[in-house]
Scaffold this active site. Structure first.
Site, mmCIF file in Angstrom:
data_model
loop_
_atom_site.group_PDB
_atom_site.id
_atom_site.type_symbol
_atom_site.label_atom_id
_atom_site.label_comp_id
_atom_site.label_asym_id
_atom_site.label_seq_id
_atom_site.Cartn_x
_atom_site.Cartn_y
_atom_site.Cartn_z
ATOM 1 N N HIS A 117 -7.558 -11.054 -1.356
ATOM 2 C CA HIS A 117 -6.903 -11.046 -0.223
ATOM 3 C C HIS A 117 -7.893 -11.122 1.254
ATOM 4 O O HIS A 117 -8.893 -10.247 1.146
ATOM 5 C CB HIS A 117 -7.272 -9.432 0.188
ATOM 6 N N ASN A 176 -3.957 -10.691 6.807
ATOM 7 C CA ASN A 176 -4.020 -9.083 7.270
ATOM 8 C C ASN A 176 -5.272 -8.300 8.329
ATOM 9 O O ASN A 176 -5.065 -7.166 8.132
ATOM 10 C CB ASN A 176 -3.427 -8.741 6.653
ATOM 11 N N THR A 235 0.564 -1.294 0.254
ATOM 12 C CA THR A 235 -0.266 0.122 -0.252
ATOM 13 C C THR A 235 1.248 1.421 0.214
ATOM 14 O O THR A 235 1.531 1.503 0.965
ATOM 15 C CB THR A 235 -0.948 0.484 1.008
#
Length: 366
Positions: free
Chosen positions: A177, A180, A25
């Protein structure tokens, strides 16, 4: 012996080497629209066997950080087309990481200033990034609301539509994703999921949303163009599960029939220790469970890898190695790994937001 520089087939995607640029990111997409500067950034790194883009929101609701890109509006697809065309012209392969942050967001980033959504109304004790006065500001996440049962099919469809948009934008595939501490990981893990309906409680129920998303995405664009990212024990974004080994062994067994391009596993704490004494996990057993269930996707490892550790992983059966922070400062990382260095050191002050400085201005060898 297999080396990092040998080619490999990951599902439908032919890779020139086994070096992967991990998703990073960088907060340089104002209005969630990819820019020409982003095209330069990824093209500089196109010698990687595979580029995985920074996490990309599947919907406005899925956004949790300022100035991260999306894949839910025509102007975003157009912006990504310029990125993928440039990477392909340089001989690279690129997939985009499909992202819904769930509770890791702030009301300022949500549609109409609403609350972020989550499996249960439990606030994540973590920070997110807003951009104010031209700089990154870390703020506490906002209190989320629990998603209603009737909202979940729409989220599955957002992933499906984003995957189709990614193919329209010229990507070679997508990575879902599910790591996390973001939405899919929140549903998986007991620390964030206290639901009592069909999406909470048992392992099967907590994995249900992820499996539905993966089935929808693979049906839309083909399993050979789909990867997934998992992080069994990371504490990132205040996430924890009471018993992760049976949970993730079950997850990969359920993913095995989908014919995925790869499975991307973060070992240990994201960006931190590879071994967590309070959260032991057997990654070899995880891979064995996937293979035993018929899973054929390339096995990608991630977290703190350097050249010797990467070669050790390949010798131990890993097939792809993802490098994160090293790719921030070393656009020609493949060439530097071949040469054994030297390696540029990244400027942490330029990680999030800004322009060319600390983004596209790192020198290459020669």
């Amino acid at each position: 012996m297999t080396t990092l520089f040998d080619p490999i087939q990951a599902g439908d995607i032919a890779l020139a080497n086994r070096i992967v640029m991990a998703p990073l990111t960088r907060n340089r997409a104002p209005g969630a629209v990819p820019t020409p500067l982003m095209a330069t950034y990824y093209t500089q790194r196109a010698s990687a066997g595979l580029l995985i883009t920074e996490a990309t929101a599947i919907s406005h609701q899925g956004q949790g950080y300022a100035d991260v890109p999306g894949l839910y509006a025509p102007e975003q697809v157009a912006g990504w087309k310029a990125v993928t065309a440039s990477v392909h012209a340089a001989g690279g392969k690129i997939v985009t990481q499909l992202w819904h942050v769930g509770r890791v967001s702030h009301t300022e980033l949500q549609p109409g200033g609403g609350a972020p959504v989550a499996p249960s109304a439990i606030t994540a004790k973590t920070k997110t990034v807003l951009l104010k006065d031209g700089g990154a500001v870390f703020v506490d996440t906002s209190e989320p609301r629990a998603l209603r049962l009737d909202e979940l099919p729409g989220i599955v469809d957002d992933y499906r539509r984003a995957a189709l948009a990614a193919i329209e934008a010229g990507f070679d595939g997508v990575e879902v994703h599910a790591a996390n501490g973001y939405l899919l990981d929140q549903f998986l893990k007991t620390g964030a999921n206290q639901r009592t309906d069909a999406y909470g409680g048992s392992i099967e129920n907590r994995a249900r949303l992820l499996v539905e998303v993966m089935q929808a995405v693979t049906a839309a664009i083909g399993g050979g163009r789909v990867g997934i990212r998992l992080s069994p024990v990371t504490p990132a974004n205040d996430i924890v599960d009471a018993d992760p080994q049976p949970l993730f062994d079950s997850v990969v067994r359920q993913l095995a029939p989908l014919g995925l391009a790869y499975v991307h596993v973060i070992e240990g704490a994201t960006g931190g220790p590879r071994e967590l004494p309070d959260r032991p996990f057997d990654y070899a057993a995880l891979k064995a469970a996937y293979r035993a269930a018929g899973g054929t996707g390339a096995w990608m490892v991630n977290n703190g890898y350097d050249l010797p550790l990467a070669q050790q992983a390949l010798a131990g059966g890993a097939e792809l190695v993802a490098f994160g922070k090293a790719y921030i400062a070393n656009p020609d990382l493949v060439e530097r790994l071949k040469a054994g260095g030297p390696f540029n050191v990244p400027d942490k002050m330029t990680f999030y937001g800004g322009g060319e400085k600390g983004y596209t201005d790192y020198p290459t060898l020669g």
